[in-house]
Scaffold this active site. Sequence first.
Site, PDB file in Angstrom:
ATOM      1  N   HIS A   1     -10.929  -6.599   8.852  1.00 54.33           N
ATOM      2  CA  HIS A   1     -11.723  -6.213   7.686  1.00 54.33           C
ATOM      3  C   HIS A   1     -13.053  -5.549   8.035  1.00 54.33           C
ATOM      4  O   HIS A   1     -13.896  -5.383   7.155  1.00 54.33           O
ATOM      5  CB  HIS A   1     -11.962  -7.434   6.804  1.00 54.33           C
ATOM      6  CG  HIS A   1     -10.703  -7.984   6.205  1.00 54.33           C
ATOM      7  ND1 HIS A   1     -10.115  -7.417   5.097  1.00 54.33           N
ATOM      8  CD2 HIS A   1      -9.910  -9.009   6.576  1.00 54.33           C
ATOM      9  CE1 HIS A   1      -9.018  -8.096   4.796  1.00 54.33           C
ATOM     10  NE2 HIS A   1      -8.869  -9.070   5.686  1.00 54.33           N
TER      11      HIS A   1
ATOM     12  N   GLU B   1       0.802  -1.207   0.000  1.00 54.65           N
ATOM     13  CA  GLU B   1       0.000   0.000   0.000  1.00 54.65           C
ATOM     14  C   GLU B   1       0.845   1.271   0.000  1.00 54.65           C
ATOM     15  O   GLU B   1       0.508   2.259  -0.640  1.00 54.65           O
ATOM     16  CB  GLU B   1      -0.949   0.006   1.209  1.00 54.65           C
ATOM     17  CG  GLU B   1      -2.207  -0.828   1.012  1.00 54.65           C
ATOM     18  CD  GLU B   1      -1.941  -2.309   1.197  1.00 54.65           C
ATOM     19  OE1 GLU B   1      -0.864  -2.656   1.707  1.00 54.65           O
ATOM     20  OE2 GLU B   1      -2.818  -3.124   0.831  1.00 54.65           O
TER      21      GLU B   1
END
Length: 347
Positions: free
Chosen positions: A152, A102
């Site tokens: 998540h 990322e």
Amino acid sequence: MDLQKTKIQMGLRNIIGRRLGLGLVRRRKPFSTATCDGDGNGNAKSINLYSAINQALHIALETDNRAFVFGEDVSFGGVFRCTTGLADRFGKARVFNTPLCEQGIVGFGIGLAAMIVNEAAKFRYRSGNQFNCGGLTIRAPYGAVGHGGHYHSQSPEAFFCHVPGIKVVIPRSPRQAKGLLLSCIRDPNPVVFFEPKWLYRLAVEEVPEHDYMLPLSEAEVIRQGSDITLVGWGAQLSVMEQACNEAEKDGISCELIDLKTLLPWDKETVEASVRKTGRVLISHEAPVTGGFGAEISASIVERCFLRLEAPVARVCGLDTPFPLVFEPFYMPTKNKILDAIKATVNY
């Protein structure tokens, strides 16, 4: 803030040529700032939220040849299929996968920079407004999904709201998602666009097929009321609306506001509502301590102290890592919000 567990995809305009020394990109005529609420001319189709996101990305790539989409798994549609068909239509030079890194994805989007907070947010400021990130939009799913567990199901919006120089936007529905995403992509400032995972397929409504934009930093009163103001964003709006309906059965009139843009947020709309009702309740999935609801609460107390009939109420997630099997206890549910509405009105 850990984005290692999310799938980040970015819409990028203009910046690559400048930052990589490949020569200046010729600027075209700026996009119109006119907005549309989706009720204008053109066909509408009933679609879900991820399809609305996909439509917006198609339009962004089609209307600006400087736009790119890149990130983990985006070339075949991504985990949530929001980028389905983009690579086939626009080619792998504009829609492509990146390594599982990322920091590298965001760095490439900025132009060899490293991070959202340290670089993207400060480009305009440190250059004396001579240059910016060229329309960097970072898409990231957020929130509960029923089985996401510790990683998540997190709601990290408050982390980014603490950083001057970026915008934070969260839609509540497919129509809002398409219009807001197009506005974010066409905004010269870096934007973090959080998409509620719970609504990707669950939320379905009529969405115009044409190109339209919705204004950033303008909250929307989606339900008029006189006894208490409720403020929220994203998937939590549907839960809050259910609580409003239940409260109405007991004679309590609730005004419901969708903030939509958290940074910079529309203080004036919220303030006007609280001055009318005298009470306010804020709800979000993120933990209560340090959540963005605390910022709203502080601002309302500063601006509306003499008009408040009760303390500001917050119904939020718990101060714990997001649990898996105990998710129903963690979530700010309809019943929790309803109890808080009654307690605030009867204070």
